[in-house]
Design an enzyme around this catalytic site. Structure first.
Site, PDB file in Angstrom:
ATOM      1  N   HIS A  57      -2.254 -16.629 -15.431  1.00 18.01           N
ATOM      2  CA  HIS A  57      -1.759 -15.926 -16.610  1.00 18.01           C
ATOM      3  C   HIS A  57      -2.084 -16.629 -18.041  1.00 18.01           C
ATOM      4  O   HIS A  57      -2.665 -17.804 -18.061  1.00 18.01           O
ATOM      5  CB  HIS A  57      -0.147 -16.139 -16.469  1.00 18.01           C
ATOM      6  CG  HIS A  57       0.487 -15.333 -15.479  1.00 18.01           C
ATOM      7  ND1 HIS A  57       1.846 -15.167 -15.547  1.00 18.01           N
ATOM      8  CD2 HIS A  57      -0.115 -14.932 -14.134  1.00 18.01           C
ATOM      9  CE1 HIS A  57       2.066 -14.481 -14.251  1.00 18.01           C
ATOM     10  NE2 HIS A  57       0.870 -14.375 -13.576  1.00 18.01           N
ATOM     11  N   GLU A  59      -0.683 -17.623 -20.676  1.00 20.49           N
ATOM     12  CA  GLU A  59      -0.197 -19.042 -21.027  1.00 20.49           C
ATOM     13  C   GLU A  59      -0.624 -20.222 -20.043  1.00 20.49           C
ATOM     14  O   GLU A  59      -0.652 -21.114 -20.668  1.00 20.49           O
ATOM     15  CB  GLU A  59       1.508 -18.851 -20.749  1.00 20.49           C
ATOM     16  CG  GLU A  59       2.227 -17.769 -21.735  1.00 20.49           C
ATOM     17  CD  GLU A  59       2.102 -16.427 -20.923  1.00 20.49           C
ATOM     18  OE1 GLU A  59       3.175 -15.450 -21.545  1.00 20.49           O
ATOM     19  OE2 GLU A  59       1.492 -15.989 -19.968  1.00 20.49           O
ATOM     20  N   CYS A  87       6.767 -15.342 -18.221  1.00 17.89           N
ATOM     21  CA  CYS A  87       7.249 -14.864 -16.946  1.00 17.89           C
ATOM     22  C   CYS A  87       8.059 -16.400 -16.537  1.00 17.89           C
ATOM     23  O   CYS A  87       7.589 -17.606 -17.274  1.00 17.89           O
ATOM     24  CB  CYS A  87       6.424 -14.666 -15.986  1.00 17.89           C
ATOM     25  SG  CYS A  87       5.260 -15.951 -15.242  1.00 17.89           S
ATOM     26  N   CYS A  90       5.203 -19.269 -16.161  1.00 17.55           N
ATOM     27  CA  CYS A  90       4.591 -19.486 -17.411  1.00 17.55           C
ATOM     28  C   CYS A  90       5.755 -20.514 -18.289  1.00 17.55           C
ATOM     29  O   CYS A  90       5.473 -21.344 -18.808  1.00 17.55           O
ATOM     30  CB  CYS A  90       4.320 -18.403 -18.060  1.00 17.55           C
ATOM     31  SG  CYS A  90       2.629 -17.663 -17.587  1.00 17.55           S
TER      32      CYS A  90
END
Length: 160
Positions: A57, A59, A87, A90
């Site tokens: 992801h 992040e 999320c 993250c």
């Protein structure tokens, strides 16, 4: 440049990364930038599908880049600008890295509306392991706990 203008500038960078990712077909519509003392340390977009890495992801990817640049797992004093509310994975990475502040644009509800719904993960976290959809079985705790005890007694450990 005043703080509010800087914040918007960095958020626009994260949004631009997410847009470029969509335009180039490189992954999900997510981008993130890490800043320290008003300077960009790292930037990344979502790379899940291009790297076949479900943890890639934006992040997490940008945390990895910033940590490498600073040669530290501790990002205290850094801020992360992300194009969407993080999320659970993250958010966990953000907490573990000790980033000092999170700025986000889209919400988790906005993400759910386009098929990125993390609600089931949040719901699963509230359940006991035996009640979750993903089967989990504890094995060999008696053996594994010895490593934890060794860690606790170790004089060479680095707390994180």
């Amino acid at each position: 440049m005043d703080k509010a203008k800087q914040e918007k500038k960095f958020m626009r960078m994260a949004i631009a990364l997410s847009q470029q990712n969509v335009e180039k077909g490189l992954g999900g519509p997510f981008g993130a930038v890490i800043v320290k003392d008003g300077k960009v340390l790292a930037r990344s977009a979502n790379r899940v599908t291009t790297t076949n890495d479900p943890t890639a992801h934006a992040e997490v990817a940008v945390i990895r880049l910033a940590s490498k640049k600073l040669k530290s797992f501790d990002l205290t004093g850094c801020e992360i600008y992300t194009s969407c509310e993080p999320c659970p994975m993250c958010l966990g990475a953000i907490y573990w890295s000790r980033i000092s502040k999170v700025y986000y644009a889209n919400t988790k509800d906005d993400a759910a509306a386009i098929g990125f719904d993390d609600k089931f993960i949040y719901n699963e976290l509230d359940l006991q392991p035996d009640d979750r959809k993903l089967p989990a079985t504890q094995l060999l705790r008696e053996e594994a706990i010895k490593t934890f005890e060794h860690w606790q007694e170790s004089e060479s450990k680095i707390q994180y």
